[in-house]
Design an enzyme around this catalytic site. Structure first.
Site, PDB file in Angstrom:
ATOM      1  N   CYS A   1       0.788  -1.230  -0.129  1.00  0.00           N
ATOM      2  CA  CYS A   1       0.066  -0.036  -0.125  1.00  0.00           C
ATOM      3  C   CYS A   1       0.861   1.201  -0.033  1.00  0.00           C
ATOM      4  O   CYS A   1       2.137   1.297   0.633  1.00  0.00           O
ATOM      5  CB  CYS A   1      -0.875   0.152   1.298  1.00  0.00           C
ATOM      6  SG  CYS A   1      -1.794  -1.398   1.469  1.00  0.00           S
TER       7      CYS A   1
ATOM      8  N   ARG B   1       4.510   0.459  -6.128  1.00  0.00           N
ATOM      9  CA  ARG B   1       4.610  -0.357  -5.078  1.00  0.00           C
ATOM     10  C   ARG B   1       3.852  -1.692  -5.196  1.00  0.00           C
ATOM     11  O   ARG B   1       3.861  -2.567  -4.250  1.00  0.00           O
ATOM     12  CB  ARG B   1       4.129   0.319  -3.771  1.00  0.00           C
ATOM     13  CG  ARG B   1       5.177   1.598  -3.270  1.00  0.00           C
ATOM     14  CD  ARG B   1       4.415   2.673  -2.119  1.00  0.00           C
ATOM     15  NE  ARG B   1       4.690   1.745  -0.921  1.00  0.00           N
ATOM     16  CZ  ARG B   1       5.388   1.875   0.056  1.00  0.00           C
ATOM     17  NH1 ARG B   1       6.408   2.517  -0.159  1.00  0.00           N
ATOM     18  NH2 ARG B   1       5.043   1.370   1.271  1.00  0.00           N
TER      19      ARG B   1
ATOM     20  N   TRP C   1      -3.165  -2.716  -1.283  1.00  0.00           N
ATOM     21  CA  TRP C   1      -2.743  -3.930  -1.842  1.00  0.00           C
ATOM     22  C   TRP C   1      -3.588  -4.954  -0.933  1.00  0.00           C
ATOM     23  O   TRP C   1      -3.160  -5.014   0.404  1.00  0.00           O
ATOM     24  CB  TRP C   1      -1.131  -4.125  -1.628  1.00  0.00           C
ATOM     25  CG  TRP C   1      -0.677  -5.434  -2.244  1.00  0.00           C
ATOM     26  CD1 TRP C   1      -0.297  -5.760  -3.631  1.00  0.00           C
ATOM     27  CD2 TRP C   1      -0.091  -6.392  -1.503  1.00  0.00           C
ATOM     28  NE1 TRP C   1       0.161  -6.723  -3.860  1.00  0.00           N
ATOM     29  CE2 TRP C   1       0.410  -7.643  -2.771  1.00  0.00           C
ATOM     30  CE3 TRP C   1      -0.302  -6.976  -0.532  1.00  0.00           C
ATOM     31  CZ2 TRP C   1       0.955  -8.589  -2.286  1.00  0.00           C
ATOM     32  CZ3 TRP C   1       0.269  -8.055   0.003  1.00  0.00           C
ATOM     33  CH2 TRP C   1       0.824  -9.089  -0.836  1.00  0.00           C
TER      34      TRP C   1
ATOM     35  N   ASN D   1      -1.803   1.997   6.139  1.00  0.00           N
ATOM     36  CA  ASN D   1      -0.565   0.627   5.834  1.00  0.00           C
ATOM     37  C   ASN D   1      -0.613  -0.207   6.956  1.00  0.00           C
ATOM     38  O   ASN D   1       0.171   0.587   8.089  1.00  0.00           O
ATOM     39  CB  ASN D   1       0.601   1.100   5.192  1.00  0.00           C
ATOM     40  CG  ASN D   1       0.445   1.833   3.815  1.00  0.00           C
ATOM     41  OD1 ASN D   1      -0.596   1.830   3.184  1.00  0.00           O
ATOM     42  ND2 ASN D   1       1.791   2.522   3.265  1.00  0.00           N
ATOM     43  N   GLY D   2      -0.244  -1.318   6.744  1.00  0.00           N
ATOM     44  CA  GLY D   2      -0.120  -2.435   7.813  1.00  0.00           C
ATOM     45  C   GLY D   2      -1.272  -3.304   7.844  1.00  0.00           C
ATOM     46  O   GLY D   2      -2.216  -3.360   7.418  1.00  0.00           O
TER      47      GLY D   2
ATOM     48  N   GLU E   1      18.321 -16.407  -9.655  1.00  0.00           N
ATOM     49  CA  GLU E   1      17.783 -14.998  -9.896  1.00  0.00           C
ATOM     50  C   GLU E   1      17.333 -15.090 -11.158  1.00  0.00           C
ATOM     51  O   GLU E   1      16.088 -14.465 -11.198  1.00  0.00           O
ATOM     52  CB  GLU E   1      19.135 -14.062  -9.618  1.00  0.00           C
ATOM     53  CG  GLU E   1      18.745 -12.453  -9.991  1.00  0.00           C
ATOM     54  CD  GLU E   1      17.662 -11.934  -9.123  1.00  0.00           C
ATOM     55  OE1 GLU E   1      17.005 -12.480  -8.239  1.00  0.00           O
ATOM     56  OE2 GLU E   1      16.801 -10.992  -9.544  1.00  0.00           O
TER      57      GLU E   1
ATOM     58  N   LYS F   1      13.261 -13.829 -11.772  1.00  0.00           N
ATOM     59  CA  LYS F   1      13.038 -12.706 -12.641  1.00  0.00           C
ATOM     60  C   LYS F   1      12.067 -13.286 -13.700  1.00  0.00           C
ATOM     61  O   LYS F   1      10.895 -12.462 -14.005  1.00  0.00           O
ATOM     62  CB  LYS F   1      14.291 -12.304 -13.508  1.00  0.00           C
ATOM     63  CG  LYS F   1      14.665 -10.993 -13.505  1.00  0.00           C
ATOM     64  CD  LYS F   1      14.933  -9.754 -12.296  1.00  0.00           C
ATOM     65  CE  LYS F   1      14.151 -10.115 -11.065  1.00  0.00           C
ATOM     66  NZ  LYS F   1      14.670  -9.573  -9.929  1.00  0.00           N
TER      67      LYS F   1
ATOM     68  N   GLU G   1       8.473 -14.158 -11.998  1.00  0.00           N
ATOM     69  CA  GLU G   1       7.738 -12.830 -11.377  1.00  0.00           C
ATOM     70  C   GLU G   1       6.958 -12.063 -12.512  1.00  0.00           C
ATOM     71  O   GLU G   1       6.040 -11.478 -12.356  1.00  0.00           O
ATOM     72  CB  GLU G   1       8.410 -12.201 -10.428  1.00  0.00           C
ATOM     73  CG  GLU G   1       9.557 -11.392 -10.865  1.00  0.00           C
ATOM     74  CD  GLU G   1      10.433 -10.573  -9.942  1.00  0.00           C
ATOM     75  OE1 GLU G   1       9.735 -10.101  -8.949  1.00  0.00           O
ATOM     76  OE2 GLU G   1      11.586 -10.614  -9.952  1.00  0.00           O
TER      77      GLU G   1
ATOM     78  N   HIS H   1      19.929 -35.189  -9.983  1.00  0.00           N
ATOM     79  CA  HIS H   1      19.206 -36.038  -8.728  1.00  0.00           C
ATOM     80  C   HIS H   1      17.832 -35.685  -8.577  1.00  0.00           C
ATOM     81  O   HIS H   1      17.019 -35.644  -7.669  1.00  0.00           O
ATOM     82  CB  HIS H   1      20.133 -34.995  -7.360  1.00  0.00           C
ATOM     83  CG  HIS H   1      21.484 -35.435  -7.385  1.00  0.00           C
ATOM     84  ND1 HIS H   1      21.825 -36.689  -7.205  1.00  0.00           N
ATOM     85  CD2 HIS H   1      22.659 -34.725  -7.551  1.00  0.00           C
ATOM     86  CE1 HIS H   1      23.559 -36.535  -7.251  1.00  0.00           C
ATOM     87  NE2 HIS H   1      23.837 -35.352  -7.546  1.00  0.00           N
TER      88      HIS H   1
ATOM     89  N   LYS I   1       6.224  -3.899  -4.584  1.00  0.00           N
ATOM     90  CA  LYS I   1       7.727  -3.580  -4.570  1.00  0.00           C
ATOM     91  C   LYS I   1       8.267  -3.735  -3.248  1.00  0.00           C
ATOM     92  O   LYS I   1       9.278  -3.926  -2.983  1.00  0.00           O
ATOM     93  CB  LYS I   1       7.949  -2.376  -5.289  1.00  0.00           C
ATOM     94  CG  LYS I   1       9.089  -1.468  -5.180  1.00  0.00           C
ATOM     95  CD  LYS I   1      10.014  -2.468  -6.360  1.00  0.00           C
ATOM     96  CE  LYS I   1      11.649  -2.047  -6.505  1.00  0.00           C
ATOM     97  NZ  LYS I   1      12.140  -3.299  -7.094  1.00  0.00           N
TER      98      LYS I   1
HETATM   99  C1  F6R Z   1      12.265  -9.552  -7.029  1.00  0.00           C
HETATM  100  C2  F6R Z   1      11.988  -8.608  -5.857  1.00  0.00           C
HETATM  101  C3  F6R Z   1      11.784  -9.253  -4.608  1.00  0.00           C
HETATM  102  C4  F6R Z   1      12.747  -8.609  -3.578  1.00  0.00           C
HETATM  103  C5  F6R Z   1      12.319  -8.775  -2.147  1.00  0.00           C
HETATM  104  C6  F6R Z   1      13.281  -8.187  -1.052  1.00  0.00           C
HETATM  105  O1  F6R Z   1      12.493  -8.951  -8.101  1.00  0.00           O
HETATM  106  O2  F6R Z   1      12.108  -7.462  -6.061  1.00  0.00           O
HETATM  107  O3  F6R Z   1      12.188 -10.442  -4.572  1.00  0.00           O
HETATM  108  O4  F6R Z   1      14.060  -8.600  -3.884  1.00  0.00           O
HETATM  109  O5  F6R Z   1      11.053  -8.698  -1.879  1.00  0.00           O
HETATM  110  O6  F6R Z   1      13.162  -6.760  -1.409  1.00  0.00           O
HETATM  111  P1  F6R Z   1      14.117  -5.709  -0.394  1.00  0.00           P
HETATM  112  O7  F6R Z   1      15.383  -5.801  -1.232  1.00  0.00           O
HETATM  113  O8  F6R Z   1      13.472  -4.323  -0.756  1.00  0.00           O
HETATM  114  O9  F6R Z   1      14.213  -6.158   0.965  1.00  0.00           O
END
Ligand code: F6R
Length: 607
Positions: free
Chosen positions: A2, A27, A73, A99-100, A480, A484, A487, A503, A602
């Protein structure tokens, strides 16, 4: 997660709020709303879905001078208009955004119902509005103070009351809230992006603080009503760095920015005279650094993958036992804090609750935790015992790209410092610096392969499942790459150690499941080639990201993306770029919302 924006001042508040909400879109959210004062009372306008739905129903002529806005959110209650914020009390005179998560909201709800309040939504937030109504006796700040003492859980809260025009009250506990100080105007927001085009002067509220704001003044206090004098900080980021700058998506812009963000992360931190690095924010003396016997890195998602790379490097280069752990797991397994273990919390946003709470748990047990953060003034940055800003600039796309390579940059410099204090020669230190400084140019070479990567993405993106395979320090890069892709394209993808597939995962191999191999030209090269053959002989399609001139891959792989040659430990920087581009172009081809993929946020400020 949010987003919050609140405004008091002379500008038309509807305009300021909508502009702020636009900036908060990154976000992640599924509904949005604003509440603006007007001579006839509060005008509350809400809508589910994207902001354009809200914009379509807001009167075109800007109005009001005071208001609050929110992107939601969903957590408690579905994505409906009635669950969208702002929420009001029974009288409609009090409006709030939050938020929260309020953990005791069900109990509070029953209590309020017994007292005759009628609640219109399924949210935890609405109870706050009614509690304020219950506590209000003419003084809004006091009513908010009394209310928050009844709440269990987390909140970043902004409240307005019709009888107090030109005034907002904000409170924070566990969810970020900052105040923007303007000229005859004030802002409250969940992060700086919402207000940066209006002011760069900010005050970071701490947990347990409450602020009363008017266009000309503000007063901050703790929950016992003790006045707290706060310093004004200046945001270093430029408003333009929040723009797309001609790119179709923030993600693409941020991928290309890496040749500059890595330079920023190294600036002033590499020392050729002593062949070492300097990270002033560590707050550790040489004696203290020499006493470190183990490093443990905690993080989530992409930041965790950067931590895995860093742990590998610390062990192999500085000879320090190191490992990375998923923060949410560490927090709940009663970790043993060993003397002389140094902890790192890596977080782009600096607000990830899993990482923050794990850090607090470690600190509570006496550990020293250093933060590796991007967002200046973020909670992890402030609460850690020292640390490093990665200076990658604002990362707006939900999928993290440039923060990943900048997090690695910071941890590589830390490794150089530790290695030079221990076993690394002056010459090797200089070579390390040379290799690090060569990375940005090498990335530019890789960017030239974008059209080829786009073609490969188009060829494979209709698959249901994808494997990413790497070894050694590139194994986390494979993880990673899979994260990517999944997601933003929603294609199922997994990252494995290339050796590990025999395995189990090799059972998945067929002509429809492509495998992407990270093929370095180091001591693991021949082993990876063997792993590729294992896949090939089972009919699997292979994409190889390989060091340029590697002839071995051409006979086996169906498609090859070349990256410049480098030394073993630098490959994670180079190998991650084609994977980011592959994910981007796959998502684009599939018509996905690249910058705001479904269900994702985000800054993940819930558990
Ligand atoms: C993937 C992504 C998330 C963040 C994770 C941690 O692209 O962005 O997996 O890496 O939510 O976020 P931070 O780095 O802000 O703690």
């Amino acid at each position: 997660m949010c987003g919050i924006i609140g405004y008091v001042g002379k500008k038309p508040s509807s305009e300021v709020l909508l502009e702020g909400l636009k900036r908060l879109e990154y976000r992640g959210y599924d509904s949005a709303g604003i509440c603006v004062d007007s001579p006839e009372g509060f005008k509350i306008i809400k809508s589910t879905g994207k902001l354009k739905n809200l914009l379509a129903i807001v009167p075109p002529r800007p109005f009001g001078h005071n208001g609050i806005g929110h992107t939601r959110w969903a957590t408690h209650g579905g994505v409906t208009e009635s669950n969208a914020h702002p929420h009001t009390d029974c009288s409609g005179k009090i409006a709030i955004v939050h938020n929260g998560i309020i953990e005791n909201y069900e109990k509070l709800r029953e209590l309020l119902k017994d007292k005759g309040h009628s609640l219109k939504s399924d949210t935890d937030t609405e109870v706050i509005a009614h509690l304020i109504e219950q506590c209000y006796k003419g003084d809004l700040t006091k009513a908010v103070l009394e209310t928050v003492s009844l709440l269990k859980g987390t909140y970043g809260l902004v409240v307005m009351h019709q009888d107090h025009p030109d005034m907002m009250v904000g409170a924070r506990n566990g969810s970020p809230l900052i105040m923007g100080v303007g000229d005859g105007e004030m802002f409250l927001a969940s992060d700086a992006s919402a207000i940066i085009s209006y002011t760069k002067q900010v005050i970071y509220l701490q947990d347990g603080e409450i602020v009363t704001v008017t266009p000309e003044s503000f007063q901050t206090m703790d929950l016992d009503e003790n006045i707290i004098n706060k310093d004004i900080d200046i945001i270093e980021w430029q408003a333009e760095s929040f723009e797309k700058a001609g790119y179709d998506h923030y993600m693409l812009k941020e991928i290309y920015e890496q040749s500059e963000s890595i330079v920023r992360g190294m600036k002033g931190r590499l020392d050729r005279t002593h062949a070492t690095g300097h990270l002033g924010g560590l707050n550790m003396t040489t004696e203290e650094l020499l006493k470190v016997e183990r490093v443990v890195i905690i993080a989530a998602g992409t930041s965790y993958h950067a931590g895995l790379v860093a742990a590998y490097l610390l062990e192999s280069m500085a000879g320090i036992p190191a490992h990375a752990e998923i923060a949410s797991e560490l927090r709940y397994r009663n970790p043993i804090i060993e003397k002389n273990t140094l902890y790192f919390a890596i977080s782009q946003s600096g607000e990830t609750m899993d990482t923050l709470y794990a850090m607090r748990e470690l600190q509570r047990k006496g550990a020293r935790v250093l933060g590796i953060c991007n967002v200046v003034g973020s909670t992890i940055a402030r609460e850690s015992d020292g640390g490093v800003y990665i200076h990658s600039g604002p990362e707006i796309a939900v999928a993290s790209t440039k923060a990943f390579t900048s997090q690695m940059t910071a941890m590589y410099i830390f490794t150089l410092i530790m290695a030079r204090l221990r076993n690394m020669s002056f010459e090797d230190g200089l070579e390390f610096i040379d290799e690090m400084e060569a990375v940005p140019e090498k990335l530019k070479t890789i960017f030239k392969s974008a059209p080829k990567i786009e073609a490969i993405a188009k060829k494979y993106c209709h698959t249901e499942s994808f494997l990413f395979l790497g070894r050694g320090i590139n194994y986390p890069v494979a993880m990673e790459g899979a994260l990517k892709l999944k997601e933003i394209s929603y294609i199922h993808a997994e990252g494995f150690s290339a050796a590990e597939i025999k395995h189990g995962p090799i059972a998945l191999i067929n002509e429809k499941t492509p495998s992407l191999f990270l093929v370095t030209d180091d001591r693991l090269h021949d082993k990876i080639i063997s792993n590729m053959k294992e896949v090939k002989s089972r009919g699997g399609k292979i994409i190889a990201v390989a060091a340029e001139g590697d002839k071995d891959v051409y006979g086996i792989a169906d498609d090859v993306i070349e990256v410049p040659k480098t030394v073993e430990y630098i490959y994670p920087f180079l190998m991650s770029i084609p994977l980011q581009l592959l994910a981007y172009y796959s998502a684009l081809e599939l018509g996905r919302d690249v910058d705001q993929p479904k269900n994702l946020a985000k800054s993940v400020t819930v558990e």
